[in-house]
Design a protein around this motif. Structure first.
Motif, PDB file in Angstrom:
ATOM      1  N   LEU A  19      82.883  76.770 115.366  1.00  0.00           N
ATOM      2  CA  LEU A  19      84.285  76.457 115.634  1.00  0.00           C
ATOM      3  C   LEU A  19      84.964  75.833 114.420  1.00  0.00           C
ATOM      4  N   SER A  20      84.219  75.083 113.631  1.00  0.00           N
ATOM      5  CA  SER A  20      84.789  74.483 112.422  1.00  0.00           C
ATOM      6  C   SER A  20      85.191  75.552 111.417  1.00  0.00           C
ATOM      7  N   VAL A  21      84.432  76.629 111.366  1.00  0.00           N
ATOM      8  CA  VAL A  21      84.748  77.728 110.453  1.00  0.00           C
ATOM      9  C   VAL A  21      85.894  78.579 111.005  1.00  0.00           C
ATOM     10  N   ARG A  22      85.858  78.862 112.295  1.00  0.00           N
ATOM     11  CA  ARG A  22      86.813  79.792 112.908  1.00  0.00           C
ATOM     12  C   ARG A  22      88.179  79.213 113.217  1.00  0.00           C
ATOM     13  N   SER A  23      88.267  77.908 113.491  1.00  0.00           N
ATOM     14  CA  SER A  23      89.494  77.376 114.065  1.00  0.00           C
ATOM     15  C   SER A  23      89.992  76.125 113.344  1.00  0.00           C
ATOM     16  N   ALA A  24      91.154  76.252 112.720  1.00  0.00           N
ATOM     17  CA  ALA A  24      91.795  75.085 112.102  1.00  0.00           C
ATOM     18  C   ALA A  24      92.166  74.069 113.180  1.00  0.00           C
ATOM     19  N   GLU A  25      92.542  74.546 114.340  1.00  0.00           N
ATOM     20  CA  GLU A  25      92.911  73.652 115.444  1.00  0.00           C
ATOM     21  C   GLU A  25      91.703  72.823 115.886  1.00  0.00           C
ATOM     22  N   PHE A  26      90.535  73.465 115.993  1.00  0.00           N
ATOM     23  CA  PHE A  26      89.326  72.726 116.333  1.00  0.00           C
ATOM     24  C   PHE A  26      89.036  71.673 115.272  1.00  0.00           C
ATOM     25  N   ARG A  27      89.095  72.042 113.994  1.00  0.00           N
ATOM     26  CA  ARG A  27      88.813  71.088 112.914  1.00  0.00           C
ATOM     27  C   ARG A  27      89.742  69.877 112.998  1.00  0.00           C
ATOM     28  N   ARG A  28      91.019  70.124 113.282  1.00  0.00           N
ATOM     29  CA  ARG A  28      91.988  69.031 113.382  1.00  0.00           C
ATOM     30  C   ARG A  28      91.632  68.085 114.527  1.00  0.00           C
ATOM     31  N   LEU A  29      91.300  68.644 115.688  1.00  0.00           N
ATOM     32  CA  LEU A  29      90.996  67.813 116.849  1.00  0.00           C
ATOM     33  C   LEU A  29      89.623  67.137 116.714  1.00  0.00           C
ATOM     34  N   TRP A  30      88.645  67.831 116.167  1.00  0.00           N
ATOM     35  CA  TRP A  30      87.311  67.257 115.976  1.00  0.00           C
ATOM     36  C   TRP A  30      87.377  66.054 115.017  1.00  0.00           C
ATOM     37  N   ALA A  31      88.260  66.126 114.029  1.00  0.00           N
ATOM     38  CA  ALA A  31      88.390  65.062 113.036  1.00  0.00           C
ATOM     39  C   ALA A  31      88.919  63.757 113.627  1.00  0.00           C
ATOM     40  N   ARG A  32      89.439  63.789 114.835  1.00  0.00           N
ATOM     41  CA  ARG A  32      89.930  62.562 115.474  1.00  0.00           C
ATOM     42  C   ARG A  32      88.782  61.644 115.900  1.00  0.00           C
ATOM     43  N   HIS A  33      87.595  62.189 116.061  1.00  0.00           N
ATOM     44  CA  HIS A  33      86.395  61.422 116.422  1.00  0.00           C
ATOM     45  C   HIS A  33      86.482  60.768 117.796  1.00  0.00           C
ATOM     46  N   ASP A  34      87.237  61.377 118.721  1.00  0.00           N
ATOM     47  CA  ASP A  34      87.304  60.855 120.089  1.00  0.00           C
ATOM     48  C   ASP A  34      85.998  61.116 120.813  1.00  0.00           C
ATOM     49  N   VAL A  35      85.523  60.133 121.544  1.00  0.00           N
ATOM     50  CA  VAL A  35      84.342  60.282 122.387  1.00  0.00           C
ATOM     51  C   VAL A  35      84.782  59.993 123.813  1.00  0.00           C
ATOM     52  N   ARG A  36      84.497  60.924 124.719  1.00  0.00           N
ATOM     53  CA  ARG A  36      84.911  60.755 126.109  1.00  0.00           C
ATOM     54  C   ARG A  36      83.807  61.233 127.038  1.00  0.00           C
ATOM     55  N   THR A  37      83.737  60.579 128.144  1.00  0.00           N
ATOM     56  CA  THR A  37      82.843  61.036 129.209  1.00  0.00           C
ATOM     57  C   THR A  37      83.622  61.025 130.520  1.00  0.00           C
TER      58      THR A  37
END
Length: 169
Positions: free
Chosen positions: A88-106
């Protein structure tokens, strides 16, 4: 729970099982290769989202990403999680942007909006129940407020699904 959409997901958001109503609501994941049945992969796959996009897509994407981060925190080198995140990091700029927020949720409950062309938008409650196993899978159940318009749309979706099933047998 035949009239309630439900899915069983693993700790890395892999889809393990689903009922007929979940398929009516989400589309048919069974047509995909088993190693591609991961909620994050499906959420960021533009060929699948098509008309089934949801109005609050980013909030829902952040929830899934946060759940994946929580899973990765317990086993940072798990090969499947590493593969999903890498792809997903390679395929999607949107994923990279959201993943970079470092949110952890359960999250164990919340709401999810579905856009289903046959019945319109459905706002459903989502509840998560742990199943036996370590680390165990989870049951996700989607319900509508009884007597409300979303309950009516869910019944209509079930009726349409049943009609289609009868027509193909």
């Amino acid at each position: 729970m035949l009239d309630t959409p439900a899915v069983v997901r693993g700790r890395h958001l892999d889809l393990l099982a689903w009922n007929v109503m979940a398929e009516a609501l989400l589309g048919s994941p069974g047509d995909r290769p088993r190693d591609r049945l991961y909620m994050l992969l499906l959420m960021f796959d533009d060929t699948l989202t098509g008309e089934r996009s949801c109005p609050d897509w980013e909030r829902q994407a952040l929830e899934y990403i946060g759940m994946m981060r929580a899973a990765v925190a317990t086993d940072p080198t798990h090969p499947r999680a590493t593969a999903i995140i890498g792809e997903l990091s390679v395929r999607s700029a949107e994923f990279r942007r959201l993943w970079a927020r470092h949110d952890v949720r359960t999250p164990v409950s919340g709401t999810k909006t579905f856009r289903v062309p046959e019945v319109g938008d459905l706002v459903l409650d989502r509840d998560t129940y742990p199943l036996p196993g370590s680390p165990g899978p989870f049951l996700l159940v989607f319900t509508a407020e009884p007597g409300g318009p979303d309950a009516d749309r869910l019944r209509l979706l079930a009726s349409l699904r049943a009609t289609r099933s009868l027509g193909t047998e």
